[in-house]
Every structure is written in structure tokens, then in C-alpha cells.
Design an enzyme around this catalytic site. Structure first.
Site, PDB file in Angstrom:
ATOM      1  N   TYR A 161       0.824  -1.199   0.000  1.00  0.00           N
ATOM      2  CA  TYR A 161       0.000   0.000   0.000  1.00  0.00           C
ATOM      3  C   TYR A 161       0.864   1.258   0.000  1.00  0.00           C
ATOM      4  O   TYR A 161       2.045   1.238   0.349  1.00  0.00           O
ATOM      5  CB  TYR A 161      -0.922   0.025   1.221  1.00  0.00           C
ATOM      6  N   PHE A 171       2.866   9.614   3.343  1.00  0.00           N
ATOM      7  CA  PHE A 171       3.103   9.478   4.775  1.00  0.00           C
ATOM      8  C   PHE A 171       3.456   8.042   5.171  1.00  0.00           C
ATOM      9  O   PHE A 171       3.961   7.796   6.259  1.00  0.00           O
ATOM     10  CB  PHE A 171       1.909   9.982   5.599  1.00  0.00           C
ATOM     11  N   ASP A 172       3.177   7.097   4.277  1.00  0.00           N
ATOM     12  CA  ASP A 172       3.541   5.705   4.562  1.00  0.00           C
ATOM     13  C   ASP A 172       3.476   4.914   3.262  1.00  0.00           C
ATOM     14  O   ASP A 172       2.590   5.152   2.424  1.00  0.00           O
ATOM     15  CB  ASP A 172       2.594   5.101   5.599  1.00  0.00           C
ATOM     16  N   ILE A 189      -7.983   1.193  10.392  1.00  0.00           N
ATOM     17  CA  ILE A 189      -8.924   2.316  10.350  1.00  0.00           C
ATOM     18  C   ILE A 189     -10.206   1.873   9.627  1.00  0.00           C
ATOM     19  O   ILE A 189     -10.189   0.949   8.806  1.00  0.00           O
ATOM     20  CB  ILE A 189      -8.303   3.551   9.663  1.00  0.00           C
ATOM     21  N   TYR A 215      -8.414   9.023  10.760  1.00  0.00           N
ATOM     22  CA  TYR A 215      -7.975   9.297  12.129  1.00  0.00           C
ATOM     23  C   TYR A 215      -8.739  10.454  12.771  1.00  0.00           C
ATOM     24  O   TYR A 215      -8.358  10.927  13.840  1.00  0.00           O
ATOM     25  CB  TYR A 215      -6.474   9.594  12.140  1.00  0.00           C
ATOM     26  N   PHE A 231      -5.347   6.161  -0.399  1.00  0.00           N
ATOM     27  CA  PHE A 231      -4.535   4.946  -0.342  1.00  0.00           C
ATOM     28  C   PHE A 231      -4.596   4.194  -1.673  1.00  0.00           C
ATOM     29  O   PHE A 231      -5.655   4.140  -2.316  1.00  0.00           O
ATOM     30  CB  PHE A 231      -5.048   3.996   0.751  1.00  0.00           C
TER      31      PHE A 231
END
Length: 241
Positions: A161, A171-172, A189, A215, A231
Site C-alpha cells: 500500500y 506518509f507511509d 482504520i 484518524y 490509499f
């Protein structure tokens, strides 16, 4: 950080001065004067760096007068402080209050801006071909459905991902780390819990999650409060709990 830097400087300076004192009878007065001046420069440079760090880090909260900061240091070194202990404490508490209020205001403004940017991003993404919207507000586009069965919420999923903010900041990313990762799906989430069961093994999709499915109003690492998140998800495998 400030205390740590000053402690190191003080320790180093104390060591140098102690050695100078021991060796004082072996060197002339001129050398002691020059060495002491060098130690003073070292300590002064450390203080200057710390002052610059504070001024830079708080420039959006408070405007310090650097000359007055240096004057305060000079007065303290000379024992000529213009504030007694109680007055100093009161002034610092007042400053803390101002910094906290300013910080809260900035956080609220950033949260509003982040929310507005997210609203626009979702509206634009929803117009793209192939994008669907669920009743929860999740936006998704399945690029490849995959084959076989779909995972359940209690299954452990193995995925690749990439997560990005609305400005494109990553961010990731498991792709960047070079290896997929496994999660128990129902511990993720809400957006992922809803989206991943839409895929089968080998499936791939894009999703855009509003804050309520991500979040919320909490910050999470590089993710600001009230963030809309995008995502890219590839379901490689899954297994029952």
C-alpha cells in the site's frame, strides 16, 4: 534539547577549566587568558545556537527581541538581574500562557484548512471515471478485482500500500520499504475495514477516506488532524485468524 546542549557545554567547559587550574602553575598568564577566552567563545556559540533555535521554532507564535535575550544572559552572568525570582516566574508563566494560546489558535486554523482541502479533494476525486461512493462516504475505485474469495474483518491480510495526503505527500508506503505488511483487518482504520473486503487475492484499488473513516481530529505521525487520506492498496493474500 536546550538543557541537554547546555549540560554538554557546561561539562566540557568545567573539564577544561579544571585542567587549566591544575596546570596553572605550568603555563603563563597569557595562555590562561587565551584558553579561557576560547572556552567562553565555545559556550557563547552554544547559547547563540540555542537562542536561534528557539526564535526560529516559535516565530509563528511569538516575536522575541534577540538583543533583549542576550542582555538578560549578560545581566545574569554579572549578577545584575532586573527581575527577582517571583517576578521572573510570573513573566515566564505569562509567556507560557501566550505560547499555548497562540499554538491552540494555529492548530485550529490548520485543522480548518486541512478539512477544507480534504472536502475539495474528495469532491474532485469523486468526479473521476470509475469512482464509487459508499453510504459511509468512502470513495473507491477498483482497478483489479482479483480472484477467489474475499477476506473477512477477522482475517489477517497481507498488502502492499501507499498512503498520501491531499497535497501528494507520502506518509507511509510498503512499496518504499520494499516489502508488504500484514495486519489483522479489524484492527485498522474504518476505511480499510470497509474497503479491503471488496477485493479478492491479487486485487488492487484506490480509496479516499474522509477524516471520520481515518484518524478523525487526531494527529497520527505525519498525518495532521482532520485529514482526508488517499490509499493505493494491493491485496496479496489473507488468512483466517
Amino acid at each position: 534539547m536546550l538543557k541537554a546542549k547546555l549540560s554538554v557545554l557546561a561539562l566540557f567547559a568545567g573539564s577544561v577549566l579544571a585542567q587549566s587550574a591544575v596546570a596553572a602553575d605550568k603555563v603563563d598568564a597569557k595562555y590562561i587568558e587565551e584558553a579561557s577566552y576560547a572556552v567562553g567563545i565555545l559556550m557563547g556559540q552554544g547559547m547563540k545556537d540555542n537562542i536561534d533555535d528557539v526564535i526560529e521554532s516559535q516565530k509563528n507564535l511569538f516575536s522575541y527581541d534577540k538583543a533583549s535575550v542576550l542582555k538578560g544572559i549578560d545581566d545574569a552572568l554579572k549578577g545584575n538581574e532586573k527581575l527577582d525570582k517571583d517576578a521572573l516566574q510570573a513573566k515566564l508563566e505569562s509567556l507560557d500562557k501566550i505560547l499555548l494560546e497562540k499554538s491552540k489558535q494555529l492548530d485550529e486554523e490548520r485543522a480548518k484548512n486541512t478539512m477544507a482541502q480534504g472536502d475539495k479533494f474528495r469532491a474532485d476525486f469523486e468526479k473521476q471515471a470509475g469512482v464509487k461512493k459508499s453510504s459511509s462516504g468512502l470513495l473507491y475505485k477498483i482497478e483489479k478485482a482479483g480472484e477467489g474469495e474475499s477476506p473477512k474483518a477477522t482475517d489477517t491480510v497481507k498488502v502492499h500500500y501507499k498512503g498520501t495526503l491531499t497535497d501528494g505527500t507520502v506518509f507511509d508506503s510498503s512499496y518504499e520499504r520494499g516489502e508488504p505488511i500484514e495486519f489483522q483487518l479489524n484492527q485498522l482504520i474504518p476505511a480499510w475495514i470497509e474497503a479491503i473486503p471488496m477485493l479478492k487475492k491479487g486485487g488492487k484499488m484506490e480509496i479516499v477516506a474522509p477524516p471520520a473513516l481515518a484518524y478523525g481530529n487526531r494527529a497520527a505521525g505525519k498525518i495532521p488532524p482532520n485529514s482526508t487520506l488517499k490509499f493505493e492498496i494491493e491485496l496479496l493474500d489473507f488468512k483466517a485468524k
